[in-house]
Design a protein around this motif. Structure first.
Motif, PDB file in Angstrom:
ATOM      1  N   GLY A   1      16.344  26.271  -2.219  1.00 56.15           N
ATOM      2  CA  GLY A   1      16.528  25.000  -2.904  1.00 56.15           C
ATOM      3  C   GLY A   1      16.745  25.146  -4.392  1.00 56.15           C
ATOM      4  O   GLY A   1      17.179  24.195  -5.055  1.00 56.15           O
ATOM      5  N   GLN A   2      16.453  26.341  -4.922  1.00 56.03           N
ATOM      6  CA  GLN A   2      16.682  26.616  -6.340  1.00 56.03           C
ATOM      7  C   GLN A   2      17.910  27.496  -6.558  1.00 56.03           C
ATOM      8  O   GLN A   2      18.209  27.858  -7.701  1.00 56.03           O
TER       9      GLN A   2
ATOM     10  N   ARG B   1      21.645  24.603  -3.486  1.00 56.48           N
ATOM     11  CA  ARG B   1      21.058  23.397  -4.075  1.00 56.48           C
ATOM     12  C   ARG B   1      22.098  22.281  -4.183  1.00 56.48           C
ATOM     13  O   ARG B   1      23.171  22.461  -4.741  1.00 56.48           O
ATOM     14  N   GLN B   2      21.772  21.129  -3.591  1.00 59.66           N
ATOM     15  CA  GLN B   2      22.618  19.938  -3.634  1.00 59.66           C
ATOM     16  C   GLN B   2      24.036  20.208  -3.130  1.00 59.66           C
ATOM     17  O   GLN B   2      25.014  19.675  -3.643  1.00 59.66           O
TER      18      GLN B   2
ATOM     19  N   GLU C   1      10.375  17.391   0.214  1.00 56.51           N
ATOM     20  CA  GLU C   1      10.567  18.354  -0.870  1.00 56.51           C
ATOM     21  C   GLU C   1      11.372  19.562  -0.411  1.00 56.51           C
ATOM     22  O   GLU C   1      12.103  20.161  -1.207  1.00 56.51           O
TER      23      GLU C   1
ATOM     24  N   PRO D   1      16.202  18.488  -2.155  1.00 56.27           N
ATOM     25  CA  PRO D   1      16.894  19.302  -3.158  1.00 56.27           C
ATOM     26  C   PRO D   1      18.174  19.966  -2.643  1.00 56.27           C
ATOM     27  O   PRO D   1      19.052  20.315  -3.432  1.00 56.27           O
TER      28      PRO D   1
ATOM     29  N   LEU E   1      11.880  12.864  -5.881  1.00 56.94           N
ATOM     30  CA  LEU E   1      12.877  13.865  -5.494  1.00 56.94           C
ATOM     31  C   LEU E   1      14.303  13.338  -5.527  1.00 56.94           C
ATOM     32  O   LEU E   1      15.242  14.063  -5.200  1.00 56.94           O
TER      33      LEU E   1
ATOM     34  N   THR F   1      18.095  15.652  -7.722  1.00 58.48           N
ATOM     35  CA  THR F   1      16.687  16.054  -7.726  1.00 58.48           C
ATOM     36  C   THR F   1      16.339  16.761  -9.037  1.00 58.48           C
ATOM     37  O   THR F   1      17.065  17.668  -9.461  1.00 58.48           O
TER      38      THR F   1
END
Length: 251
Positions: A146-147, A152-153, A171, A175, A205, A235
């Motif tokens: 997610g990072q 991510r997105q 969570e 993201p 979020l 997010t």
């Protein structure tokens, strides 16, 4: 006749149930792939303990039907699936709900995420056996990918089934979803208290609760819920938090 050779999706009554509950029926090819999937899962289960669900009707209801019912709010498939969107199944385990969705929506690009390498290796063998070229696997944790910029997105649709509290699921999933996209949380029971805590988490979020749908399974008449979160703004960068934190300290 061995257990895994029993038909699970081609009986006339199954066709009627598909039609009644999803306004849809699998093609002959999809039924064949569902049957192959079942046989492969039962065989793999002997070594890997993938699922406790191995009886034919139970597998049909709790894996195949449940997986597809989650992407059919109000009994209609999410319309964008037919146009070929990007999907991620978070904590896929034995491949659910992602594999049945991959079978019936070949135009979609589907990623199956799990942190256990043995499970992912097994799913890779299923993808090869079923010739599912629209599907890839990822070994990792939702908090980590997610990072990552490449995840991510980036997804139109995120699916998460039987993984932690609803707030933690939000969570893990939001993201990864594009602005305007959707996260679907599969649940059994659901309470008003959970709705409030999820609303608060989703707000932090970048999401909102679009729909909470209750439905009954066709054989065992079990109550199930799916919660649909719409991503309305990006997010914040601090989410998802580090591995383990979302489950230990839910938003």
């Amino acid at each position: 006749m061995t257990l895994e050779s029993l038909p699970i999706a081609s009986l006339p009554e199954m066709a009627e149930i598909w039609q009644q509950t999803l306004n849809w029926q699998p093609t002959d090819q999809q039924q064949k792939q569902f049957q192959q999937l079942y046989e492969l899962i039962v065989e793999g289960n002997r070594q890997l303990n993938l699922t406790r669900i191995t009886e034919p009707e139970e597998f049909w209801e709790k894996h195949l039907w449940d997986s597809l019912r989650g992407i059919a709010p109000k009994q209609q498939f999410i319309s964008s699936l037919s146009s070929g969107i990007s999907v991620i199944d978070i904590g896929t385990g034995a491949g659910f709900p992602g594999l049945p969705i991959s079978i019936i929506f070949p135009n979609c690009q589907i990623n199956l995420l799990d942190s256990t390498r043995k499970k992912i290796n097994f799913i890779d063998s299923i993808l090869s056996n079923l010739s599912l070229t629209n599907t890839k696997t990822i070994v990792g944790r939702a908090e980590e990918i997610g990072q990552e910029n490449k995840h991510r997105q980036r997804y139109d649709l995120a699916l998460i089934r039987a993984v932690g509290t609803a707030s933690a699921c939000a969570e893990y999933s939001l993201p990864l979803v594009k602005q305007g996209g959707l996260a679907v949380i599969y649940r059994g029971t659901w309470t008003q208290e959970e709705s409030q805590s999820l609303k608060n988490a989703a707000n932090q979020l970048g999401g909102v609760i679009e729909l909470i749908e209750e439905f009954t399974t066709p054989f065992t008449n079990s109550i199930r819920h799916c919660i649909y979160l719409r991503k309305v703004v990006n997010t914040p960068i601090q989410f998802p938090r580090a591995v383990g934190i979302p489950s230990q300290k839910p938003l």
